[in-house]
Design an enzyme around this catalytic site. Structure first.
Site, short mmCIF file in Angstrom:
data_model
loop_
_atom_site.label_atom_id
_atom_site.label_comp_id
_atom_site.label_asym_id
_atom_site.label_seq_id
_atom_site.Cartn_x
_atom_site.Cartn_y
_atom_site.Cartn_z
N TYR A 127 -0.12 3.57 -10.04
CA TYR A 127 0.38 2.60 -9.05
C TYR A 127 0.23 1.16 -9.57
O TYR A 127 1.20 0.42 -9.66
CB TYR A 127 -0.38 2.81 -7.73
CG TYR A 127 -0.20 1.69 -6.73
CD1 TYR A 127 1.04 1.41 -6.17
CD2 TYR A 127 -1.29 0.91 -6.33
CE1 TYR A 127 1.21 0.38 -5.25
CE2 TYR A 127 -1.14 -0.12 -5.42
CZ TYR A 127 0.11 -0.38 -4.88
OH TYR A 127 0.26 -1.41 -3.98
N LYS A 163 3.05 -1.50 -10.83
CA LYS A 163 3.20 -2.77 -10.10
C LYS A 163 3.11 -3.94 -11.09
O LYS A 163 3.83 -4.92 -10.96
CB LYS A 163 2.12 -2.92 -9.02
CG LYS A 163 2.26 -1.99 -7.84
CD LYS A 163 3.48 -2.22 -6.98
CE LYS A 163 3.37 -3.39 -6.05
NZ LYS A 163 4.56 -3.52 -5.16
N1 LIG Z 1 -1.22 -1.33 1.91
C1 LIG Z 1 -1.99 -1.91 0.99
O1 LIG Z 1 -3.24 -1.78 1.01
C2 LIG Z 1 -1.35 -2.80 -0.07
C3 LIG Z 1 -2.19 -3.60 -0.85
C4 LIG Z 1 -1.64 -4.43 -1.82
C5 LIG Z 1 -0.26 -4.47 -1.99
N2 LIG Z 1 0.54 -3.68 -1.24
C6 LIG Z 1 1.99 -3.76 -1.48
O2 LIG Z 1 2.63 -4.09 -0.27
C7 LIG Z 1 3.92 -3.49 -0.22
C8 LIG Z 1 4.05 -2.72 1.07
O3 LIG Z 1 3.00 -1.77 1.12
P1 LIG Z 1 2.78 -0.82 2.37
O4 LIG Z 1 1.34 -0.55 2.45
O5 LIG Z 1 3.50 -1.35 3.55
O6 LIG Z 1 3.50 0.49 1.80
P2 LIG Z 1 4.08 1.76 2.55
O7 LIG Z 1 3.65 1.81 3.96
O8 LIG Z 1 3.81 2.90 1.65
O9 LIG Z 1 5.65 1.45 2.55
C9 LIG Z 1 6.41 1.47 1.38
C10 LIG Z 1 7.82 1.10 1.78
O10 LIG Z 1 8.63 1.06 0.61
C11 LIG Z 1 9.79 1.85 0.83
N3 LIG Z 1 10.29 2.37 -0.42
C12 LIG Z 1 9.59 3.04 -1.38
N4 LIG Z 1 10.40 3.34 -2.40
C13 LIG Z 1 11.63 2.85 -2.09
C14 LIG Z 1 12.89 2.87 -2.71
N5 LIG Z 1 13.04 3.47 -3.88
N6 LIG Z 1 13.95 2.26 -2.12
C15 LIG Z 1 13.80 1.67 -0.91
N7 LIG Z 1 12.64 1.64 -0.23
C16 LIG Z 1 11.57 2.24 -0.81
C17 LIG Z 1 9.32 2.95 1.78
O11 LIG Z 1 10.44 3.55 2.37
P3 LIG Z 1 10.42 5.05 3.00
O12 LIG Z 1 10.07 4.85 4.45
O13 LIG Z 1 11.80 5.53 2.81
O14 LIG Z 1 9.40 5.83 2.23
C18 LIG Z 1 8.48 2.11 2.73
O15 LIG Z 1 9.30 1.39 3.62
C19 LIG Z 1 4.05 -2.64 -1.47
O16 LIG Z 1 4.79 -3.36 -2.42
C20 LIG Z 1 2.61 -2.44 -1.92
O17 LIG Z 1 2.55 -2.27 -3.32
C21 LIG Z 1 0.04 -2.86 -0.27
#
Ligand SMILES: NC(=O)c1ccc[n+]([C@@H]2O[C@H](COP(=O)([O-])OP(=O)(O)OC[C@H]3O[C@@H](n4cnc5c(N)ncnc54)[C@H](OP(=O)(O)O)[C@@H]3O)[C@@H](O)[C@H]2O)c1
Length: 358
Positions: free
Chosen positions: A197, A201
């Site tokens: 991951y 990233k």
């Molecule tokens: N949560 C954390 O602790 C955390 C920490 C640091 C950074 N981040 C970053 O924050 C961002 C959002 O994280 P999150 O926690 O909200 O993640 P999440 O709940 O897993 O959501 C991921 C989103 O990305 C979409 N997605 C994945 N692959 C895709 C593709 N090929 N085309 C279009 N959409 C796609 C998913 O769509 P589907 O519904 O279709 O699966 C979902 O809407 C990410 O970039 C992650 O790396 C998160």
């Protein structure tokens, strides 16, 4: 900059958001609609077979327009006419879509987190009126380094291991040729990152830096995103993810031990604070050509030690017990013991292995 000024930046603007069906994406969309009712349009790129399936995935709101697409494809999987129309309309792009599973298959992670970042960036370059491209990365692109981590842009080919060079094109080619046999995370370790991951990233950031050279780019790097602190619903979270799995297991009183050390800082940041930081970052760097990196983290200004976290969990679940025993009585909340690896191994040996062997 006050809240009203920040909200003002989004008035009459059209925003394309990827990842809106995810945890952070939902908080972001809700916040924009709440603080800026005069936003022009919000386009949500969602994975769906067609437009009507995409419509079923998003809430029914006149300002919101769902697009069935996938960032792993050139032009985000959209028709060329649609791309043309959007490129004239979009003012802001927020790229939050990513595969967030730490140990996802390498080819799957590469597609969404690396190629996806590139394709969203390439689309951004077509948008004549673009004022901001905000890419959500992670603080853990810095790997397992200790001390003060700087908000430094990655150069293409850079790695976390001295003397190592990362050839992203070769990585993409490699997965194409050996897709079927891939085992995860082997490549991540080779270049100094702890899992697939964060490795992908980091590569995504590199490509945003490369392909988005002439764009106004902000890359935010949140640490561990936890439930909402304040708005719109304190405590709301979707599913159990990183640290939440420990909290929910503790609520059920199924983990007696936590491997770690009391003084170690857990860098946790509530989802609504991340979204607030995104909005302010966009306003502050509005239309500014170049690439800005912003860590959205807590350990520097408001450090949370492991022992404080465990103490808070104890106090909360003592006051609000969540688990009923078989006898119908509430299960008493016990303190979670912090232990090192040796202590944990000794516990496992005495409690499970020895009795089993006997
Ligand atoms: N949560 C954390 O602790 C955390 C920490 C640091 C950074 N981040 C970053 O924050 C961002 C959002 O994280 P999150 O926690 O909200 O993640 P999440 O709940 O897993 O959501 C991921 C989103 O990305 C979409 N997605 C994945 N692959 C895709 C593709 N090929 N085309 C279009 N959409 C796609 C998913 O769509 P589907 O519904 O279709 O699966 C979902 O809407 C990410 O970039 C992650 O790396 C998160």
């Amino acid at each position: 900059m006050d809240a009203a000024t920040v909200a003002g930046y989004f008035k009459d603007k059209s925003i394309l958001i990827t990842g809106s069906t995810g945890f952070l994406g939902k908080i972001f969309v809700e916040k924009i609609l709440r603080i800026q009712p005069d936003v022009k349009k919000i386009f949500l790129l969602v994975r769906a077979a067609d437009t009507s399936s995409a419509e079923q995935r998003v809430l029914n709101e006149e300002k919101i327009s769902p697009l069935a697409g996938d960032i792993i494809n050139e032009n985000l999987g959209l028709e060329s006419l649609e791309i043309l129309k959007l490129s004239k309309e979009i003012d802001i792009i927020v790229n939050g879509a990513a595969t967030t599973n730490f140990y996802e298959r390498y080819d799957v992670s590469l597609a969404s987190n690396v190629l996806g970042a590139k394709y969203v960036c390439k689309f951004a370059k077509k948008c004549a009126n673009l004022k901001m491209f905000l890419h959500i990365s992670t603080a853990f692109v810095s790997g397992e380094q200790e001390g003060l981590l700087l908000e430094k842009v990655f150069q293409i080919g850079e790695t976390l291991k001295e003397g190592c060079h990362l050839d992203i094109a070769a990585e993409l080619q490699l997965v194409e040729s050996v897709k079927a046999e891939l085992t995860h995370s082997t490549n991540a370790r080779q270049f100094g990152w702890p899992n697939t991951y964060v490795f992908t990233k980091a590569m995504g950031e590199m490509l945003v830096g490369h392909f988005g050279r002439e764009l106004p780019v902000v890359i935010i790097r949140p640490s561990i995103v936890s439930s909402i602190y304040h708005d719109p619903l304190p405590g709301w979270i979707e599913g159990t993810r990183t640290i939440d799995s420990i909290i929910s297991a503790y609520a059920k009183q199924t983990i007696p031990h936590f491997i770690g050390a009391g003084h170690v800082i857990l860098d946790v940041i509530p989802g609504d604070m991340v979204v607030n930081a995104m909005l302010v970052a966009m306003a502050v760097h509005w239309s500014e050509r170049g690439q800005v990196i912003i860590h959205v983290t807590s350990s520097q200004q408001n450090p949370l030690s492991t022992s404080t976290m465990l103490d808070l969990m104890y106090r909360y679940f003592t006051a609000n017990p969540q688990t009923m025993g078989k006898n119908g009585k509430v299960v008493k909340t016990k303190r979670l013991n912090i232990t090192n690896k040796t202590g944990f191994r000794a516990y496992m040996f005495l409690k499970y292995k020895l009795p089993l062997e006997i």
